[in-house]
Design an enzyme around this catalytic site. Structure first.
Site, PDB file in Angstrom:
ATOM      1  N   TYR A 143      -3.937  37.918  11.032  1.00 47.68           N
ATOM      2  CA  TYR A 143      -5.237  37.503  10.491  1.00 47.68           C
ATOM      3  C   TYR A 143      -6.378  38.399  10.985  1.00 47.68           C
ATOM      4  CZ  TYR A 143      -3.062  33.198   8.782  1.00 47.68           C
ATOM      5  OH  TYR A 143      -2.275  32.282   8.129  1.00 47.68           O
ATOM      6  N   ASP A 250       0.165  28.763  11.638  1.00 42.90           N
ATOM      7  CA  ASP A 250      -0.632  28.168  10.573  1.00 42.90           C
ATOM      8  C   ASP A 250       0.290  27.341   9.670  1.00 42.90           C
ATOM      9  OD1 ASP A 250      -2.609  27.593   8.804  1.00 42.90           O
ATOM     10  OD2 ASP A 250      -2.998  29.643   8.146  1.00 42.90           O
TER      11      ASP A 250
END
Ligand code: NAD
Length: 362
Positions: A143, A250
């Site tokens: 990310y 996630d």
């Protein structure tokens, strides 16, 4: 001697202020029981901050959070701010808060409460007794890795690029949080990676294995992420604490949380190396039910319990709050999101009253 903790309250938007009020009431009661004084200071974040100051995370808010022992956040966001550019949206306030406080570890418990077992989409015998903590790395990995972007090649074709990157020190610090969390639980840690394909995961596995030597009391295992996803659905009871990187975490933390079937019940904690951690429900600001006294405040209350346990090491007070939640469920009180036939449908305020009543009796 009375202990004193400075807590910044960030009620945010939508149902945020309604559920935060419940958490503050129960914390004050638990504080009296355990000789703890909470010094609450409220600050603006998200849409409420945009309306008041033009920014989703005013610098005064970040300063207040930095000067406190912990931050209790409700939720941000709503239809009103949906058309703003990304960096001015309420969500930018949340990302700014995580970055500003250096919160690199996200802890998300997924526990099946016996009273809500029917809310799970999985069979009762598969989920009964599930109690998992997912520790996700929050500020590194794919990310944030560079290079990233959409680039045009010499032939004019576009290529999208993200880079999964972890340094030894990043792996070690999230590893430590996970080993410590496992110690506070049942002493089992499963590290999830993709080391059969990814070099970054090979380093991950090497570092976690090395760190494990410092925690001989914690039983360490490793799983590839595809197998971990399968095992979570097949036999979730085998897991105690899971540690993994940003992307895998996630996905797996959502999958683990959904074993429980009820979003209004899920707390979380985000921690840094030092300083205040942020404790917040997993759910959003639920603008569809805001201001209607329909919100379930229990994830917010359980987030407050996590704050007591992980920020202040107040185990007895945390247990007391969690027991009050179990007690109201046992007595049949349900908000709309967790309602089932034969139970007593209540709103946010009545649920709060039931909690206060339980705390008086515990
Ligand atoms: P949401 O979690 O707010 O709502 C999803 C559904 O669950 C809705 O039907 C809502 O009514 C219900 N729900 C959620 N929490 C509940 C509770 N405590 N009690 C009863 N019902 C509850 O997710 P969404 O609808 O995708 O997002 C709404 C807004 O929240 C968006 O602006 C989004 O960006 C924001 N959001 C914020 C956070 C956060 O603050 N951490 C997280 C997710 C979404």
């Amino acid at each position: 001697m009375t202990k004193n903790y400075r807590v910044t309250l960030l009620p945010g938007d939508g149902i945020g202020p309604e559920i935060m009020a419940v958490a503050v009431d129960v914390l004050n009661i638990v504080g009296k029981k355990f000789d703890i004084n909470f010094e609450f200071q409220e600050a603006l974040i998200g849409g409420a901050a945009i309306d008041a100051t033009g920014e989703p995370l005013p610098s005064a808010t970040l300063d207040t959070c930095r000067n406190s022992d912990a931050v209790l956040l409700a939720a941000i966001g709503g239809y009103k701010w949906d058309s703003l550019p990304n960096h001015q949206r309420p969500e930018a306030g949340l990302l700014g808060l995580r970055a500003g406080l250096g919160l690199f570890a996200n802890l998300r418990p997924a526990q099946i409460l016996p009273q809500l077992i029917d809310a799970s989409t999985l069979k009762k015998e598969v989920v009964e007794g599930v109690d998992i903590m997912v520790v996700r790395e929050l500020t590194g990995g794919i990310y944030f890795g560079k290079p990233r972007g959409i680039f045009e090649t010499e032939t004019g074709e576009r290529r999208g690029v993200n880079t999964m990157v972890y340094s030894e020190s990043e792996i070690e610090r999230i590893g430590r949080v996970a080993f410590e969390a496992a110690r506070k639980r049942r002493g089992k840690l499963c590290s999830v990676d993709k080391s059969n394909v990814l070099d970054v995961s090979q380093l991950w596995r090497e570092c976690i294995t090395k760190l494990g030597k410092e925690y001989p009391d914690v039983e360490l295992t490793h799983l590839y992420v595809d197998n971990a996803a399968m095992q979570l659905l097949r036999a979730p009871k085998q897991f105690d604490t899971i540690v993994t990187g940003n992307l895998f975490g996630d996905i797996l933390s959502d999958a683990a949380a959904m074993l429980t079937g009820s979003i209004g019940m899920l707390p979380s904690a985000s921690l840094g190396a030092t300083g205040a951690g942020v404790f917040e429900p997993v759910h959003g600001s639920a603008p569809d039910i805001a201001g209607q006294d329909k919100a379930n405040p229990l994830a917010q209350v359980l987030s407050a319990a996590m704050m007591l346990r992980y920020a202040f090491n107040e185990k007895a007070a945390a247990d007391c709050l969690e027991n009050a939640v179990l007690d109201v469920l046992q007595r049949g009180y349900r908000t709309g999101d967790i309602m089932s036939p034969g139970m007593d449908l209540v709103g946010c305020r009545a649920m709060s009253a039931a909690l206060i009543n339980s705390l008086g009796g515990i």
